[in-house]
Motif scaffolding. Structure first.
Motif, PDB file in Angstrom:
ATOM      1  N   GLN A 158     -46.862  -2.127   0.671  1.00  0.00           N
ATOM      2  CA  GLN A 158     -45.414  -2.387   0.377  1.00  0.00           C
ATOM      3  C   GLN A 158     -44.892  -2.684   1.906  1.00  0.00           C
ATOM      4  O   GLN A 158     -43.910  -3.521   2.034  1.00  0.00           O
ATOM      5  CB  GLN A 158     -44.732  -0.912  -0.045  1.00  0.00           C
ATOM      6  N   LEU A 159     -45.157  -1.966   2.885  1.00  0.00           N
ATOM      7  CA  LEU A 159     -44.670  -2.491   4.343  1.00  0.00           C
ATOM      8  C   LEU A 159     -44.766  -3.770   4.693  1.00  0.00           C
ATOM      9  O   LEU A 159     -44.064  -4.574   4.997  1.00  0.00           O
ATOM     10  CB  LEU A 159     -44.972  -1.470   5.202  1.00  0.00           C
ATOM     11  N   VAL A 160     -46.100  -4.327   4.123  1.00  0.00           N
ATOM     12  CA  VAL A 160     -46.458  -5.682   4.456  1.00  0.00           C
ATOM     13  C   VAL A 160     -45.592  -6.555   3.747  1.00  0.00           C
ATOM     14  O   VAL A 160     -44.811  -7.491   4.053  1.00  0.00           O
ATOM     15  CB  VAL A 160     -48.069  -5.879   4.054  1.00  0.00           C
ATOM     16  N   LEU A 161     -45.310  -6.120   2.315  1.00  0.00           N
ATOM     17  CA  LEU A 161     -44.596  -7.116   1.432  1.00  0.00           C
ATOM     18  C   LEU A 161     -43.136  -7.136   1.983  1.00  0.00           C
ATOM     19  O   LEU A 161     -42.320  -7.843   1.606  1.00  0.00           O
ATOM     20  CB  LEU A 161     -44.541  -6.419  -0.175  1.00  0.00           C
ATOM     21  N   LEU A 162     -42.424  -5.994   2.646  1.00  0.00           N
ATOM     22  CA  LEU A 162     -41.307  -5.965   3.042  1.00  0.00           C
ATOM     23  C   LEU A 162     -40.956  -6.937   4.346  1.00  0.00           C
ATOM     24  O   LEU A 162     -39.946  -7.058   4.612  1.00  0.00           O
ATOM     25  CB  LEU A 162     -40.876  -4.434   3.451  1.00  0.00           C
ATOM     26  N   ASN A 163     -42.096  -7.117   4.927  1.00  0.00           N
ATOM     27  CA  ASN A 163     -42.061  -7.917   6.351  1.00  0.00           C
ATOM     28  C   ASN A 163     -41.752  -9.307   5.928  1.00  0.00           C
ATOM     29  O   ASN A 163     -42.732  -9.910   5.263  1.00  0.00           O
ATOM     30  CB  ASN A 163     -43.427  -7.874   7.244  1.00  0.00           C
ATOM     31  N   PRO A 164     -40.651  -9.919   6.365  1.00  0.00           N
ATOM     32  CA  PRO A 164     -40.364 -11.269   5.892  1.00  0.00           C
ATOM     33  C   PRO A 164     -41.574 -12.383   6.336  1.00  0.00           C
ATOM     34  O   PRO A 164     -41.506 -13.252   5.621  1.00  0.00           O
ATOM     35  CB  PRO A 164     -39.084 -11.472   6.528  1.00  0.00           C
ATOM     36  N   TYR A 165     -41.919 -12.160   7.709  1.00  0.00           N
ATOM     37  CA  TYR A 165     -43.055 -13.095   8.178  1.00  0.00           C
ATOM     38  C   TYR A 165     -44.253 -13.045   7.231  1.00  0.00           C
ATOM     39  O   TYR A 165     -44.772 -13.885   7.077  1.00  0.00           O
ATOM     40  CB  TYR A 165     -43.186 -12.788   9.661  1.00  0.00           C
ATOM     41  N   SER A 166     -44.483 -11.582   6.887  1.00  0.00           N
ATOM     42  CA  SER A 166     -45.856 -11.449   6.130  1.00  0.00           C
ATOM     43  C   SER A 166     -45.585 -12.140   4.549  1.00  0.00           C
ATOM     44  O   SER A 166     -46.491 -12.823   4.059  1.00  0.00           O
ATOM     45  CB  SER A 166     -46.148  -9.981   6.046  1.00  0.00           C
ATOM     46  N   ALA A 167     -44.331 -11.935   4.385  1.00  0.00           N
ATOM     47  CA  ALA A 167     -44.085 -12.737   2.965  1.00  0.00           C
ATOM     48  C   ALA A 167     -44.272 -14.365   2.976  1.00  0.00           C
ATOM     49  O   ALA A 167     -44.734 -14.795   2.107  1.00  0.00           O
ATOM     50  CB  ALA A 167     -42.565 -12.288   2.329  1.00  0.00           C
ATOM     51  N   LEU A 168     -43.782 -14.732   4.057  1.00  0.00           N
ATOM     52  CA  LEU A 168     -43.877 -16.105   4.095  1.00  0.00           C
ATOM     53  C   LEU A 168     -45.209 -16.677   4.323  1.00  0.00           C
ATOM     54  O   LEU A 168     -45.749 -17.609   3.916  1.00  0.00           O
ATOM     55  CB  LEU A 168     -42.902 -16.677   5.327  1.00  0.00           C
ATOM     56  N   CYS A 169     -45.958 -15.797   5.161  1.00  0.00           N
ATOM     57  CA  CYS A 169     -47.512 -16.351   5.300  1.00  0.00           C
ATOM     58  C   CYS A 169     -48.279 -16.317   3.856  1.00  0.00           C
ATOM     59  O   CYS A 169     -49.065 -16.953   3.681  1.00  0.00           O
ATOM     60  CB  CYS A 169     -48.072 -15.472   6.437  1.00  0.00           C
ATOM     61  N   ASN A 170     -47.724 -15.180   3.200  1.00  0.00           N
ATOM     62  CA  ASN A 170     -48.418 -14.785   1.895  1.00  0.00           C
ATOM     63  C   ASN A 170     -48.163 -16.112   0.779  1.00  0.00           C
ATOM     64  O   ASN A 170     -48.965 -16.674   0.273  1.00  0.00           O
ATOM     65  CB  ASN A 170     -47.993 -13.484   1.431  1.00  0.00           C
ATOM     66  N   GLN A 171     -46.826 -16.409   1.169  1.00  0.00           N
ATOM     67  CA  GLN A 171     -46.447 -17.637   0.279  1.00  0.00           C
ATOM     68  C   GLN A 171     -47.079 -18.759   0.391  1.00  0.00           C
ATOM     69  O   GLN A 171     -47.514 -19.668  -0.438  1.00  0.00           O
ATOM     70  CB  GLN A 171     -44.875 -17.842   0.264  1.00  0.00           C
ATOM     71  N   MET A 172     -47.243 -19.211   1.886  1.00  0.00           N
ATOM     72  CA  MET A 172     -47.945 -20.399   2.342  1.00  0.00           C
ATOM     73  C   MET A 172     -49.450 -20.300   1.892  1.00  0.00           C
ATOM     74  O   MET A 172     -50.137 -21.295   1.472  1.00  0.00           O
ATOM     75  CB  MET A 172     -47.749 -20.516   3.769  1.00  0.00           C
ATOM     76  N   LEU A 173     -50.188 -19.087   2.151  1.00  0.00           N
ATOM     77  CA  LEU A 173     -51.485 -19.076   1.757  1.00  0.00           C
ATOM     78  C   LEU A 173     -51.636 -19.084   0.101  1.00  0.00           C
ATOM     79  O   LEU A 173     -52.675 -19.881  -0.277  1.00  0.00           O
ATOM     80  CB  LEU A 173     -51.980 -17.434   1.995  1.00  0.00           C
ATOM     81  N   CYS A 174     -50.658 -18.549  -0.618  1.00  0.00           N
ATOM     82  CA  CYS A 174     -51.099 -18.829  -2.058  1.00  0.00           C
ATOM     83  C   CYS A 174     -50.600 -20.423  -2.465  1.00  0.00           C
ATOM     84  O   CYS A 174     -51.628 -20.705  -3.005  1.00  0.00           O
ATOM     85  CB  CYS A 174     -49.682 -17.967  -2.901  1.00  0.00           C
ATOM     86  N   GLU A 175     -49.922 -21.298  -1.656  1.00  0.00           N
ATOM     87  CA  GLU A 175     -49.618 -22.389  -2.109  1.00  0.00           C
ATOM     88  C   GLU A 175     -50.896 -23.345  -1.418  1.00  0.00           C
ATOM     89  O   GLU A 175     -51.272 -24.118  -2.326  1.00  0.00           O
ATOM     90  CB  GLU A 175     -48.545 -22.938  -1.286  1.00  0.00           C
ATOM     91  N   MET A 176     -51.479 -22.813  -0.542  1.00  0.00           N
ATOM     92  CA  MET A 176     -52.695 -23.714   0.178  1.00  0.00           C
ATOM     93  C   MET A 176     -54.012 -23.413  -0.842  1.00  0.00           C
ATOM     94  O   MET A 176     -54.573 -24.137  -1.225  1.00  0.00           O
ATOM     95  CB  MET A 176     -52.871 -23.067   1.475  1.00  0.00           C
ATOM     96  N   LEU A 177     -54.076 -22.055  -1.211  1.00  0.00           N
ATOM     97  CA  LEU A 177     -55.031 -21.769  -2.477  1.00  0.00           C
ATOM     98  C   LEU A 177     -55.103 -22.509  -3.626  1.00  0.00           C
ATOM     99  O   LEU A 177     -55.884 -22.937  -4.412  1.00  0.00           O
ATOM    100  CB  LEU A 177     -55.251 -20.323  -2.474  1.00  0.00           C
ATOM    101  N   GLY A 178     -53.751 -22.605  -4.101  1.00  0.00           N
ATOM    102  CA  GLY A 178     -53.190 -23.222  -5.033  1.00  0.00           C
ATOM    103  C   GLY A 178     -53.830 -24.636  -5.207  1.00  0.00           C
ATOM    104  O   GLY A 178     -54.452 -25.382  -5.949  1.00  0.00           O
ATOM    105  N   ARG A 179     -53.573 -25.318  -3.835  1.00  0.00           N
ATOM    106  CA  ARG A 179     -53.939 -26.717  -3.621  1.00  0.00           C
ATOM    107  C   ARG A 179     -55.550 -26.875  -3.784  1.00  0.00           C
ATOM    108  O   ARG A 179     -56.003 -27.889  -4.287  1.00  0.00           O
ATOM    109  CB  ARG A 179     -53.492 -27.310  -2.618  1.00  0.00           C
ATOM    110  N   LEU A 180     -56.118 -26.008  -3.302  1.00  0.00           N
ATOM    111  CA  LEU A 180     -57.484 -25.979  -3.091  1.00  0.00           C
ATOM    112  C   LEU A 180     -58.336 -25.897  -4.430  1.00  0.00           C
ATOM    113  O   LEU A 180     -59.197 -26.551  -4.555  1.00  0.00           O
ATOM    114  CB  LEU A 180     -57.967 -24.956  -2.050  1.00  0.00           C
ATOM    115  N   ARG A 181     -57.593 -25.294  -5.318  1.00  0.00           N
ATOM    116  CA  ARG A 181     -57.972 -24.845  -6.887  1.00  0.00           C
ATOM    117  C   ARG A 181     -57.787 -26.171  -7.669  1.00  0.00           C
ATOM    118  O   ARG A 181     -58.432 -26.511  -8.386  1.00  0.00           O
ATOM    119  CB  ARG A 181     -57.432 -23.580  -7.441  1.00  0.00           C
TER     120      ARG A 181
END
Length: 189
Positions: A158-181
């Motif tokens: 939960q602390l990771v999810l509350l971190n705005p930088y972590s959330a942004l990185c997570n969003q970018m990673l999800c988008e990248m994985l989506g493009r790879l798929r």
């Protein structure tokens, strides 16, 4: 016999996203804390209260929140110095929609446990979740930090999810994985 570390590893493998029960060995710490306070509970009374709490948990799991609240309330009346029943009753109150009542019980559980042990850890997690739902990020972060220090892997996530930088990185990673798929997708669909 499995060590506390072995149990923690198994708990993480089999229940990676559970906020409750992820800290093996804290039950003993809670009972030690109760004994440290010099409160001599008879073994019979303690067993009776634990049985009421188990009945309450079973009732809540089956959807009978009223019965759960009755059992937890009876446990609190029998042993008002034990944090666990307050923590459990807070969950049932929250299920019923009584957030204010849940917060009062969580505060009581944290105070009675002196911020130590399983009941405190679970109470910090619950209170952090309530704060998060109420968009009180600072309070949520404080409670998750305290739960994480007590060993909660859920609170650390939960602390990771509350971190705005972590959330942004997570969003970018999800988008990248989506493009790879889906290589033909632009990602904006």
């Amino acid at each position: 016999m499995a060590t506390a570390n072995d149990r923690a590893v198994l708990q993480t493998i089999f229940n990676p996203s559970t906020p409750f029960g992820d800290i093996p060995g804290l039950d003993e710490e809670e009972e030690d804390a109760v004994q440290d306070e010099g409160e001599a509970f008879t073994l019979e009374l303690l067993e009776q209260v634990r049985d009421l709490e188990l009945q309450g948990v079973s009732a809540a799991e089956s959807g009978d929140v009223s019965t759960a609240l009755e059992r937890f309330g009876e446990a609190v009346r029998l042993l008002p110095e034990r944090a666990s029943a307050y923590n459990n009753r807070a969950q049932a109150l929250r299920l019923r929609g009584d957030v204010a009542g849940a917060l009062r019980d969580l505060d009581a559980a944290i105070r009675l446990s002196r911020g130590r042990g399983r009941a405190a850890c679970q109470s910090f997690v619950q209170r952090g979740l309530i704060h998060r739902l109420q968009a009180r990020e600072q309070e949520a972060r404080r409670d998750f930090e305290r739960a994480a220090r007590l060993g909660s892997a859920f609170a650390r996530r939960q602390l990771v999810l509350l971190n705005p930088y972590s959330a942004l990185c997570n969003q970018m990673l999800c988008e990248m994985l989506g493009r790879l798929r889906n290589p033909g997708s632009t990602g904006s669909e």
